[in-house]
Design a protein around this motif. Sequence first.
Motif, PDB file in Angstrom:
ATOM      1  N   THR A 109      37.522  40.264  50.423  1.00 52.22           N
ATOM      2  CA  THR A 109      37.674  40.744  49.049  1.00 52.22           C
ATOM      3  C   THR A 109      38.599  41.953  48.953  1.00 52.22           C
ATOM      4  OG1 THR A 109      35.623  42.015  49.266  1.00 52.22           O
ATOM      5  CG2 THR A 109      35.460  39.818  48.233  1.00 52.22           C
ATOM      6  N   ASP A 110      38.980  42.546  50.095  1.00 49.78           N
ATOM      7  CA  ASP A 110      39.966  43.629  50.069  1.00 49.78           C
ATOM      8  C   ASP A 110      41.375  43.127  50.377  1.00 49.78           C
ATOM      9  OD1 ASP A 110      39.989  43.192  52.828  1.00 49.78           O
ATOM     10  OD2 ASP A 110      39.237  45.193  53.342  1.00 49.78           O
ATOM     11  N   GLY A 111      41.533  41.809  50.543  1.00 55.09           N
ATOM     12  CA  GLY A 111      42.845  41.209  50.789  1.00 55.09           C
ATOM     13  C   GLY A 111      43.214  41.062  52.255  1.00 55.09           C
ATOM     14  N   TYR A 153      40.413  35.689  40.601  1.00 50.44           N
ATOM     15  CA  TYR A 153      40.991  34.687  39.712  1.00 50.44           C
ATOM     16  C   TYR A 153      42.416  34.343  40.103  1.00 50.44           C
ATOM     17  CZ  TYR A 153      43.275  38.762  37.673  1.00 50.44           C
ATOM     18  OH  TYR A 153      44.014  39.905  37.505  1.00 50.44           O
ATOM     19  N   ARG A 154      42.894  33.236  39.538  1.00 54.34           N
ATOM     20  CA  ARG A 154      44.288  32.828  39.678  1.00 54.34           C
ATOM     21  C   ARG A 154      45.037  33.408  38.497  1.00 54.34           C
ATOM     22  NH1 ARG A 154      45.534  26.619  39.997  1.00 54.34           N
ATOM     23  NH2 ARG A 154      45.646  26.679  37.733  1.00 54.34           N
ATOM     24  N   ARG A 199      46.480  42.149  43.825  1.00 52.44           N
ATOM     25  CA  ARG A 199      46.774  40.837  44.415  1.00 52.44           C
ATOM     26  C   ARG A 199      46.140  40.790  45.798  1.00 52.44           C
ATOM     27  NH1 ARG A 199      52.691  38.348  44.838  1.00 52.44           N
ATOM     28  NH2 ARG A 199      52.968  40.295  43.766  1.00 52.44           N
ATOM     29  N   LEU A 200      45.416  39.702  46.063  1.00 52.75           N
ATOM     30  CA  LEU A 200      44.779  39.521  47.365  1.00 52.75           C
ATOM     31  C   LEU A 200      45.588  38.611  48.284  1.00 52.75           C
ATOM     32  CD1 LEU A 200      41.034  39.055  46.348  1.00 52.75           C
ATOM     33  CD2 LEU A 200      42.206  41.144  47.064  1.00 52.75           C
ATOM     34  N   LEU A 259      46.393  34.772  43.878  1.00 51.58           N
ATOM     35  CA  LEU A 259      44.989  35.176  43.875  1.00 51.58           C
ATOM     36  C   LEU A 259      44.885  36.677  43.645  1.00 51.58           C
ATOM     37  CD1 LEU A 259      41.967  34.578  44.365  1.00 51.58           C
ATOM     38  CD2 LEU A 259      42.417  34.917  46.815  1.00 51.58           C
ATOM     39  N   TYR A 260      44.113  37.057  42.629  1.00 50.76           N
ATOM     40  CA  TYR A 260      43.918  38.460  42.256  1.00 50.76           C
ATOM     41  C   TYR A 260      42.441  38.774  42.132  1.00 50.76           C
ATOM     42  CZ  TYR A 260      48.735  39.677  41.108  1.00 50.76           C
ATOM     43  OH  TYR A 260      50.065  39.975  41.173  1.00 50.76           O
ATOM     44  N   LYS A 261      42.154  40.071  42.118  1.00 49.88           N
ATOM     45  CA  LYS A 261      40.839  40.559  41.723  1.00 49.88           C
ATOM     46  C   LYS A 261      41.056  41.690  40.730  1.00 49.88           C
ATOM     47  CE  LYS A 261      39.829  44.211  45.096  1.00 49.88           C
ATOM     48  NZ  LYS A 261      38.869  44.659  46.104  1.00 49.88           N
TER      49      LYS A 261
END
Length: 169
Positions: free
Chosen positions: A92-94, A39-40, A60-61, A48-50
């Motif tokens: 997905t791990d940045g 999400y933002r 934070r990605l 961008l975060y997960k």
Amino acid sequence: AGMPEEGGQTPAAERLGFRGGNIGTGGLMAEDGAGWVYYRSEADSWNLYKAKLDGSEKTRLAEDCPACINVLDGWVYYTNYFDGFSLYRVRTDGTGRERLVEGYCDNLYAADSGLCFDLRDENNGSHVYRCDLDGGNLRELLPGYRVSCYYDGVVYVSDTQRLAAYDIE
């Protein structure tokens, strides 16, 4: 799912990086089906975060301002406001962040078969484009149209007067 093919086999549905009307409402959040949302964060510079579905493990990605977020096969695809809405992806791990398409992109839909999106020209006209998941094989599908939706190999497009279906095959 679909109709059984000869021999009684049902063809596998194409996997998608979005759900329902997510992109039509800005694509500010997407989930991966494995307990994570991407999400933002309006609370942190719109980056961008997960996080887990319960809100834990917030990470934070990328220091990007994403929209049209899609998640597929370990990648997060999005348009980046901080870079003129260019099309990006990050794992997905940045790790592995990269710009895939430069320019004003919108209405991004990620699927097994590739990425479908609008790309504006120098006169601010929208054109429907498609490329591979790594950004390769970029090609224009329909000039003068915008992507309205994508489903089962068909891109639904519109202009100021028409709605049409475009079969990718």
